[in-house]
Design a protein around this motif. Structure first.
Motif, PDB file in Angstrom:
ATOM      1  N   GLU A  91       0.766  -2.865  -8.636  1.00 37.07           N
ATOM      2  CA  GLU A  91       0.645  -3.491  -7.309  1.00 37.07           C
ATOM      3  C   GLU A  91       1.864  -3.159  -6.443  1.00 37.07           C
ATOM      4  N   LYS A  92       3.019  -3.159  -7.074  1.00 35.84           N
ATOM      5  CA  LYS A  92       4.245  -2.797  -6.337  1.00 35.84           C
ATOM      6  C   LYS A  92       4.192  -1.351  -5.863  1.00 35.84           C
ATOM      7  N   ASP A 111       1.465   0.304  -5.315  1.00 36.96           N
ATOM      8  CA  ASP A 111       0.435   0.368  -4.270  1.00 36.96           C
ATOM      9  C   ASP A 111       0.988  -0.073  -2.928  1.00 36.96           C
ATOM     10  N   ARG A 112       1.818  -1.139  -2.943  1.00 43.86           N
ATOM     11  CA  ARG A 112       2.428  -1.605  -1.694  1.00 43.86           C
ATOM     12  C   ARG A 112       3.386  -0.556  -1.126  1.00 43.86           C
ATOM     13  N   LYS A 140       0.588  -4.612 -14.983  1.00 44.29           N
ATOM     14  CA  LYS A 140      -0.220  -4.283 -13.814  1.00 44.29           C
ATOM     15  C   LYS A 140       0.474  -4.681 -12.503  1.00 44.29           C
ATOM     16  N   ARG A 141       1.391  -5.625 -12.581  1.00 42.71           N
ATOM     17  CA  ARG A 141       2.129  -6.006 -11.358  1.00 42.71           C
ATOM     18  C   ARG A 141       2.961  -4.845 -10.823  1.00 42.71           C
ATOM     19  N   TYR A 172       6.107   1.084 -15.706  1.00 40.68           N
ATOM     20  CA  TYR A 172       4.730   0.804 -16.111  1.00 40.68           C
ATOM     21  C   TYR A 172       4.400   1.480 -17.441  1.00 40.68           C
TER      22      TYR A 172
END
Length: 560
Positions: free
Chosen positions: A397-398, A400-401, A393-394, A387
């Motif tokens: 998300e990864k 966050d998962r 931003k994806r 990042y």
């Protein structure tokens, strides 16, 4: 001159039966009391033989000779009788040189007075010939010494009778029958002697020696059928009858000689129906019982075994029984009920196994937690680095998962730990449901087919997560197929990927603890934990190659 009469027939019977008993005793191994009983029966034979020739003779001098000879047997009989009773009833301590010497000395004194009666007439004051029922018999009038000797002999006979009766009262029913017959025969002989010497009734012969034929019959039956000389009555005491353990005495010829009430209750057969039967007759109800006895070792060491009958467990001990002369006379079998002890041992073993399983599970939990969280933190760190360079931003998300997945993992581990520590059993879990939940956090398509319910806990989530994660990270697969089926309460789970597969060099050790390989190698615990978890459920897991590429894991577990 010789006279033949019908009264010689019972004397012949006495000779036959007494000689038969002597022959039987000689052919058998020595047993308690056998040598003295043989002396008794030899005396009976001699007495009957002397009376036979006495009755056949017609001359007074010849009749006197045979009457004197009969007293050789008469004086020996009471002494032999009391010695037999002492040894047979377990009172061998009374048999010593002093007791035998005193009794023998007194008997020899009496015999000497009989043989020298013509000089003092203390035993017979007068002798003569008389006719009874047309038969010429030996008549006599007894002197004072005769009555003294008779009293002495009666004392010995009565003492032996009393001791034998006392011992027989402690024996079992079949011995009571035999003993009553034996003692009854002795009483009849005693009564016959009283009737003869009192001359209440006049007989051509001394019916005392004739009555001994009845004793011979009883002894023949007792020795040949019931081991009369092999099992000493003193062996059967109130301790044997009242003991809690089931006990049975087997004779030298494998016949059932004695059993206590506990054994009769255990076999569920009336005691009287078993006495005298072969030990093998109970094999239809207790084959385990008879098998141990049949295979008994020949040494003097007791045979010990544990037998299980229905829901009860017993310690079985087979011991040999020897008499005072160290002769084998039978076997003693004791069954000790260890059902409660066995249950306690089983509970203890189960408790130990539960503790071992718990320790193993806690180790697995710890490894799952460390292994999976390290992987997720590694993903987060890697994603954070990407990042920073790509500002995509994806990637967030990864990350966050992965964080959510780590939180869920910690929650599942906590629930699993609580269930184990609270000793909760495995619960029904839908395999498809677990696969769907894990697939939500997987970046490649997961196709799920079929379903089955198995008994498991939260650790099963980690199994799927490890296999699917390895397929993506190490196998570089672009899709995963999960096929779930069940046959005969065995469910089969096939997890198939289409990646690069497992290198052949590590394929045989892929489930080993700490095995790590390749560029993206981890801690080497994932598949080891998966294998231990599946085995804890009573299942199996194996690895197969998928042609032309990829890998297939096959998991088999019990299902509902």
């Amino acid at each position: 001159m010789w006279q033949w009469t019908v009264y010689q027939i019972p004397l012949i019977l006495s000779l036959l039966f007494s000689s038969a008993v002597v022959i039987i005793i000689l052919r058998r191994e020595p047993s308690p009391g056998s040598r003295y009983l043989m002396t008794v029966m030899i005396a009976v034979f001699g007495w009957a033989l002397a009376d036979f020739f006495n009755l056949g003779s017609t001359a007074l001098s010849t009749k006197l000779l045979w009457d004197n000879i009969s007293y050789i047997a008469i004086v020996a009989l009471p002494v032999s009788w009391i010695l037999f009773v002492f040894e047979y009833t377990g009172r061998s301590n009374y048999i010593n040189r002093i007791s035998i010497g005193l009794m023998s000395f007194f008997s020899l004194i009496i015999l000497s007075f009989v043989l020298t009666n013509q000089y003092h007439f203390l035993f017979r004051t007068e002798i003569f010939l008389k006719e009874v029922s047309g038969i010429l018999v030996f008549g006599k009038i007894y002197g004072p010494l005769f009555w003294v000797s008779t009293l002495y002999f009666y004392i010995l006979v009565f003492l032996g009778f009393f001791l034998l009766f006392q011992s027989m009262n402690l024996s079992h029913p079949i011995y009571k029958k035999q003993s009553i017959s034996f003692l009854g025969a002795i009483l009849l002989t005693w009564l016959a002697n009283i009737l003869y010497i009192s001359q209440i009734f006049t007989f051509p012969i001394d019916i005392t020696s004739v009555s001994f034929s009845l004793i011979g019959v009883v002894l023949l039956v007792g020795i040949t059928k019931y081991q009369f000389l092999d099992i000493v009555p003193s062996a059967y005491s109130n301790v044997f009858k009242n003991m809690n353990d089931a006990a049975i005495v087997i004779g030298r010829h494998n016949q059932i000689v004695e059993l206590n009430p506990s054994m009769a209750n255990l076999l569920e057969i009336e005691k009287n129906r078993l006495y005298g039967k072969k030990f093998e007759d109970i094999s239809n109800k207790w084959p385990e019982f008879t098998q141990v006895f049949t295979n008994k070792i020949p040494s003097n060491t007791p045979v010990k075994a544990t037998i299980i009958k229905e829901k009860r467990a017993f310690d079985m001990t087979v011991s040999k029984i020897y008499d005072s002369g160290n002769f084998l006379i039978g076997h003693l079998i004791i069954l000790h009920d260890i059902t409660d002890l066995k249950r306690m041992e089983d509970k203890l073993l189960n408790s130990n196994k539960q503790i071992e399983d718990l320790n193993q599970t806690l180790k697995i939990i710890n490894k799952i937690l460390r292994h999976d969280l390290i992987n997720k933190l590694a993903i987060i760190k890697s994603s954070l680095s990407i990042y920073e360079t790509q500002n995509d931003k994806r990637i967030l998300e990864k990350m966050d998962r992965s964080i959510d997945s780590g939180i869920k993992l910690i929650e599942r581990i906590r629930e699993l730990e609580d269930s184990i520590l609270n000793k909760e059993e495995l619960s029904p879990i839908s395999i498809k449901k677990i696969a769907k939940e894990i697939s939500k956090n997987i970046q490649v398509p997961v196709k799920i087919k079929g379903d089955a319910t198995t008994m498991a806990d939260g650790a099963l989530f980690s199994v799927f997560e490890n296999i699917l994660g390895n397929a993506i990270i190490h196998g570089k697969t672009d899709r995963i197929d999960i096929d779930i089926s069940s046959v005969d309460k065995i469910c089969t789970i096939k997890i198939k990927d289409y990646g690069t597969g497992v290198p052949e060099i590590i394929r045989s050790n892929v489930f080993a603890e700490g095995l790590s390989y390749g560029k993206n190698k981890g801690s080497g615990l994932g598949l080891f934990i998966a294998k231990k978890t599946i085995e804890r459920y009573g299942g199996t897991i194996e690895l197969r190659d998928t042609k032309p590429s990829g890998t297939t894991f096959i998991i088999k577990m019990k299902c509902l």
